[in-house]
Design an enzyme around this catalytic site. Structure first.
Site, mmCIF file in Angstrom:
data_model
loop_
_atom_site.group_PDB
_atom_site.id
_atom_site.type_symbol
_atom_site.label_atom_id
_atom_site.label_comp_id
_atom_site.label_asym_id
_atom_site.label_seq_id
_atom_site.Cartn_x
_atom_site.Cartn_y
_atom_site.Cartn_z
ATOM 1 N N CYS B 122 0.888 -1.170 0.000
ATOM 2 C CA CYS B 122 0.000 0.000 0.000
ATOM 3 C C CYS B 122 0.917 1.208 0.000
ATOM 4 C CB CYS B 122 -0.909 0.012 1.228
ATOM 5 S SG CYS B 122 -1.838 1.550 1.407
ATOM 6 N N CYS B 125 -0.725 4.434 2.270
ATOM 7 C CA CYS B 125 -0.758 4.367 3.743
ATOM 8 C C CYS B 125 -0.168 3.018 4.128
ATOM 9 C CB CYS B 125 -2.142 4.655 4.320
ATOM 10 S SG CYS B 125 -3.567 3.959 3.485
ATOM 11 N N SER B 126 -0.937 2.115 4.699
ATOM 12 C CA SER B 126 -0.381 0.781 4.975
ATOM 13 C C SER B 126 -1.495 -0.253 4.992
ATOM 14 C CB SER B 126 0.362 0.764 6.309
ATOM 15 O OG SER B 126 1.477 1.622 6.266
ATOM 16 N N CYS B 127 -2.423 -0.167 4.036
ATOM 17 C CA CYS B 127 -3.562 -1.082 4.008
ATOM 18 C C CYS B 127 -3.084 -2.531 3.943
ATOM 19 C CB CYS B 127 -4.442 -0.761 2.808
ATOM 20 S SG CYS B 127 -5.154 0.886 2.898
#
Lengths: 219, 216
Positions: B122, B125-127
């Site tokens: 991601c 962000c950090s999905c």
């Protein structure tokens, strides 16, 4: 917003801090801020897109200096203030303002697991004619909005192919700004690695992104 | 007196040593103090319940993690009909095994073969598919991984110890929406004799992100 969060394609950020195993939370406060976000978020004074956008607003140097969960602290505090759940003087004093009455927590311990297991689906049961079909070539738009968008810089004004129509989903660009969900079709789009990165990329590799209809046009 | 919540601390020692060996023991870091004050303020106002916070932490520390994803992979390896359902409608197939919810509401499974290698990132962000893999590790959330996985997947994989031959196609999945991707790794050779439980025990978190293969 062309912010530091939009990292795809940067090359000077050093080694990946890989560890084969690690604790779920490295320090106790990381678990607490994660849980605070979930429990305060249950009031639905903001949405997932707004909370992402809030973290994107952290100035670039700070964003890179902070750890992941430090950004969550900044984001949550900003949202609590913005939505009026907390007053500035309460934040400054660490105590509820005189005269404010205590509310009953919305998310009680018995509701936590059902809340996690149910999740918050982002698709919407709205009839909308898709503009694009699977297999159709498309080109991404060249946009630079100052608000929130999920079209990364590296994939703007690039040619791709629709590989899947996911259906109709909440549109983050408006939802993050509290301008409504404005749901529309979401597609998975395949981009050749050389279309994105030029001849240095391996010709057969590709990158897949999930993109809303508004980000796409017929070439 | 100013509460420690309000001011973004600057200039303090930030030697975030997030490696597994991480052993420094100091006085509470500034974020620890800020979060503690924020929590007591929100509890005092009745906006959150401290026991509910405990329940959230407990769920992600003990109930949700890569063992969930491993169950899905092992089932797909032993049951061809399940495998077919997983690739047709991953969310429903995963729910059959009892896994669902936050950040796994819309799942897609992608298959590694001898000709195709999939990698999930991601960049924005950090999905991450939480119900199946738990919370993402520090390296997955790091700016370096988020930046390079899309422009140099082969270099990233090499740095993490996985060499992908030139003739194998790499597909990188950038999680830009609410769709979460699960890599179904190749079943290792000579595992015909293993039970579904034994197979699940072989499946690692990294193999379901696409930065490792499953070893027999």
């Amino acid at each position: 917003m062309n912010g530091i969060h939009d990292l795809g394609g940067m090359q000077d950020l050093g080694h990946i801090p890989y560890a084969r195993t690690e604790p779920v939370f490295h320090e106790r406060w990381e678990g607490r801020i994660f849980a605070l976000n979930r429990c305060a978020g249950a009031w639905r004074k903001w949405n997932l897109d707004a909370s992402r956008f809030q973290r994107e607003l952290i100035p670039p140097a700070e964003y890179l200096r902070m750890s992941y969960y430090e950004r969550w602290v900044e984001g949550l505090v900003a949202l609590l203030l913005k939505t009026g759940l907390l007053a500035r003087e309460e934040l400054a004093s660490g105590r509820p303002s005189p005269g404010t009455s205590k509310v009953e927590p919305l998310l009680t311990p018995d509701k936590v697991w059902p809340f996690i297991a149910r999740g918050t689906p982002a698709n919407r049961d709205v009839q909308a004619q898709p503009r694009f079909q699977v297999g159709q070539p498309v080109r991404t738009v060249n946009i630079h909005p100052e608000g929130h968008t999920r079209l990364p810089r590296y994939a703007r004004d690039k040619a791709g192919i629709i590989v899947r129509d996911h259906g109709v989903f909440v549109y983050p660009d408006t939802n993050a700004l509290f301008q409504g969900e404005q749901p529309r079709h979401l597609y998975c789009v395949r981009f050749g690695a050389q279309e994105l990165w030029g001849p240095q990329a391996n010709a057969q590799d590709s990158v897949y992104l999930d993109l809303w209809e508004t980000y796409l046009e017929a070439p | 007196m100013t509460s420690p919540i309000s001011s973004a601390e600057t200039g303090h020692d930030h030697d975030h040593d997030h490696d597994a060996g991480h052993s420094r023991q100091k006085l509470p870091s500034d974020p620890a103090l800020r979060v503690q004050s924020l929590e007591s303020l929100l509890v005092e106002k009745g906006l959150v319940d401290a026991a509910a916070l405990d329940a959230v932490v407990e769920a992600y520390e003990h109930r949700i993690g890569p063992r969930n994803g491993a169950r899905v992979i092992a089932r797909a390896w032993v049951d061809p009909a399940y495998r077919q359902r997983l690739f047709a409608d991953a969310t429903a197939a995963i729910a059959e095994l009892g896994f669902s919810g936050s950040q796994g509401e819309h799942m897609v499974a992608v298959e590694n073969t001898s000709r195709v290698h999939n990698l999930v990132v991601c960049t924005l962000c950090s999905c991450y598919p939480l119900p199946l893999l738990g919370l993402p590790p520090v390296w997955y959330k790091s700016p370096a991984y988020r930046a390079r996985a899309v422009i140099d997947p082969r270099g990233v994989l090499r740095e993490l110890g996985l060499e992908i031959p030139d003739e194998v196609e790499i597909r990188v999945w950038d999680s830009t929406a609410e769709i979460r991707y699960l890599v179904v790794p190749e079943r290792p050779a000579r595992t015909d004799h293993l039970s579904e439980d034994d197979l699940a025990a072989l499946v690692t978190r990294d193999s379901m992100i696409g930065v490792a293969k499953v070893a027999s």
